[in-house]
Design a protein around this motif. Sequence first.
Motif, mmCIF file in Angstrom:
data_model
loop_
_atom_site.group_PDB
_atom_site.id
_atom_site.type_symbol
_atom_site.label_atom_id
_atom_site.label_comp_id
_atom_site.label_asym_id
_atom_site.label_seq_id
_atom_site.Cartn_x
_atom_site.Cartn_y
_atom_site.Cartn_z
ATOM 1 N N ASP A 1 0.828 -1.211 0.000
ATOM 2 C CA ASP A 1 0.000 0.000 0.000
ATOM 3 C C ASP A 1 0.857 1.253 0.000
ATOM 4 O O ASP A 1 0.551 2.228 -0.679
ATOM 5 C CB ASP A 1 -0.937 0.016 1.220
ATOM 6 C CG ASP A 1 -2.168 -0.852 1.025
ATOM 7 O OD1 ASP A 1 -2.571 -1.073 -0.147
ATOM 8 O OD2 ASP A 1 -2.738 -1.299 2.032
ATOM 9 N N ARG A 2 1.947 1.215 0.751
ATOM 10 C CA ARG A 2 2.852 2.354 0.813
ATOM 11 C C ARG A 2 3.560 2.578 -0.515
ATOM 12 O O ARG A 2 3.789 3.716 -0.924
ATOM 13 C CB ARG A 2 3.874 2.122 1.933
ATOM 14 C CG ARG A 2 4.734 3.307 2.271
ATOM 15 C CD ARG A 2 5.757 2.977 3.328
ATOM 16 N NE ARG A 2 6.835 2.147 2.853
ATOM 17 C CZ ARG A 2 7.826 2.561 2.028
ATOM 18 N NH1 ARG A 2 7.836 3.785 1.597
ATOM 19 N NH2 ARG A 2 8.778 1.738 1.661
ATOM 20 N N LEU A 3 3.872 1.485 -1.221
ATOM 21 C CA LEU A 3 4.668 1.560 -2.449
ATOM 22 C C LEU A 3 3.863 1.714 -3.731
ATOM 23 O O LEU A 3 4.422 2.107 -4.753
ATOM 24 C CB LEU A 3 5.506 0.280 -2.592
ATOM 25 C CG LEU A 3 6.578 0.031 -1.563
ATOM 26 C CD1 LEU A 3 7.119 -1.390 -1.724
ATOM 27 C CD2 LEU A 3 7.694 1.037 -1.727
ATOM 28 N N LYS A 4 2.578 1.395 -3.718
ATOM 29 C CA LYS A 4 1.829 1.256 -4.970
ATOM 30 C C LYS A 4 1.828 2.487 -5.870
ATOM 31 O O LYS A 4 1.765 2.350 -7.079
ATOM 32 C CB LYS A 4 0.410 0.773 -4.710
ATOM 33 C CG LYS A 4 -0.473 1.730 -3.994
ATOM 34 C CD LYS A 4 -1.819 1.099 -3.725
ATOM 35 C CE LYS A 4 -2.675 2.035 -2.894
ATOM 36 N NZ LYS A 4 -3.873 1.376 -2.438
ATOM 37 N N ASP A 5 1.951 3.670 -5.306
ATOM 38 C CA ASP A 5 1.960 4.873 -6.146
ATOM 39 C C ASP A 5 3.319 5.153 -6.779
ATOM 40 O O ASP A 5 3.408 5.880 -7.755
ATOM 41 C CB ASP A 5 1.506 6.090 -5.336
ATOM 42 C CG ASP A 5 0.033 5.995 -4.965
ATOM 43 O OD1 ASP A 5 -0.736 5.348 -5.701
ATOM 44 O OD2 ASP A 5 -0.336 6.569 -3.917
ATOM 45 N N GLU A 6 4.384 4.556 -6.224
ATOM 46 C CA GLU A 6 5.717 4.807 -6.777
ATOM 47 C C GLU A 6 6.207 3.687 -7.683
ATOM 48 O O GLU A 6 7.201 3.833 -8.366
ATOM 49 C CB GLU A 6 6.731 5.051 -5.671
ATOM 50 C CG GLU A 6 7.099 3.840 -4.853
ATOM 51 C CD GLU A 6 8.103 4.135 -3.754
ATOM 52 O OE1 GLU A 6 9.214 3.583 -3.823
ATOM 53 O OE2 GLU A 6 7.759 4.901 -2.841
ATOM 54 N N VAL A 7 5.467 2.566 -7.724
ATOM 55 C CA VAL A 7 5.896 1.418 -8.534
ATOM 56 C C VAL A 7 5.067 1.387 -9.821
ATOM 57 O O VAL A 7 3.848 1.484 -9.795
ATOM 58 C CB VAL A 7 5.687 0.095 -7.749
ATOM 59 C CG1 VAL A 7 5.925 -1.105 -8.628
ATOM 60 C CG2 VAL A 7 6.606 0.073 -6.537
ATOM 61 N N THR A 8 5.744 1.233 -10.938
ATOM 62 C CA THR A 8 5.091 1.095 -12.234
ATOM 63 C C THR A 8 5.117 -0.367 -12.651
ATOM 64 O O THR A 8 6.171 -0.968 -12.707
ATOM 65 C CB THR A 8 5.811 1.942 -13.300
ATOM 66 O OG1 THR A 8 5.866 3.294 -12.861
ATOM 67 C CG2 THR A 8 5.098 1.859 -14.636
ATOM 68 N N LEU A 9 3.947 -0.909 -12.912
ATOM 69 C CA LEU A 9 3.870 -2.312 -13.333
ATOM 70 C C LEU A 9 3.811 -2.417 -14.834
ATOM 71 O O LEU A 9 3.393 -1.625 -15.550
ATOM 72 C CB LEU A 9 2.642 -2.990 -12.710
ATOM 73 C CG LEU A 9 2.633 -3.063 -11.188
ATOM 74 C CD1 LEU A 9 1.368 -3.734 -10.703
ATOM 75 C CD2 LEU A 9 3.836 -3.830 -10.675
#
Length: 92
Positions: free
Chosen positions: A84-92
């Motif tokens: 949840d903390r990372l989801k906005d900074e990770v591009t899938l």
Amino acid sequence: MTAMLSNREKRVLVFMHLDAPPEYGVYMKAIRHAEIIEPANVRRVVRALARKGMVQLSRLSNPADFSMAGSGYVVTVAGRAEADRLKDEVTL
């Protein structure tokens, strides 16, 4: 303190978190087919996440009839919080 995750680990963790509800596991094959990292690295990355407490190996069942469907990895409570903390900074 959160575990230090590599970029590959972050991508796999976020994918697993977004791909399945908390009570469901994800097969390594599904991660390979999603092509979020190199297929040859999936097993190593998932096992590293398990050592860091972000995912855990679980026996999976078919939700339609509750028959055994093999084993996969479930994102832990700590893993869900980190994803949840990372989801906005990770591009899938």
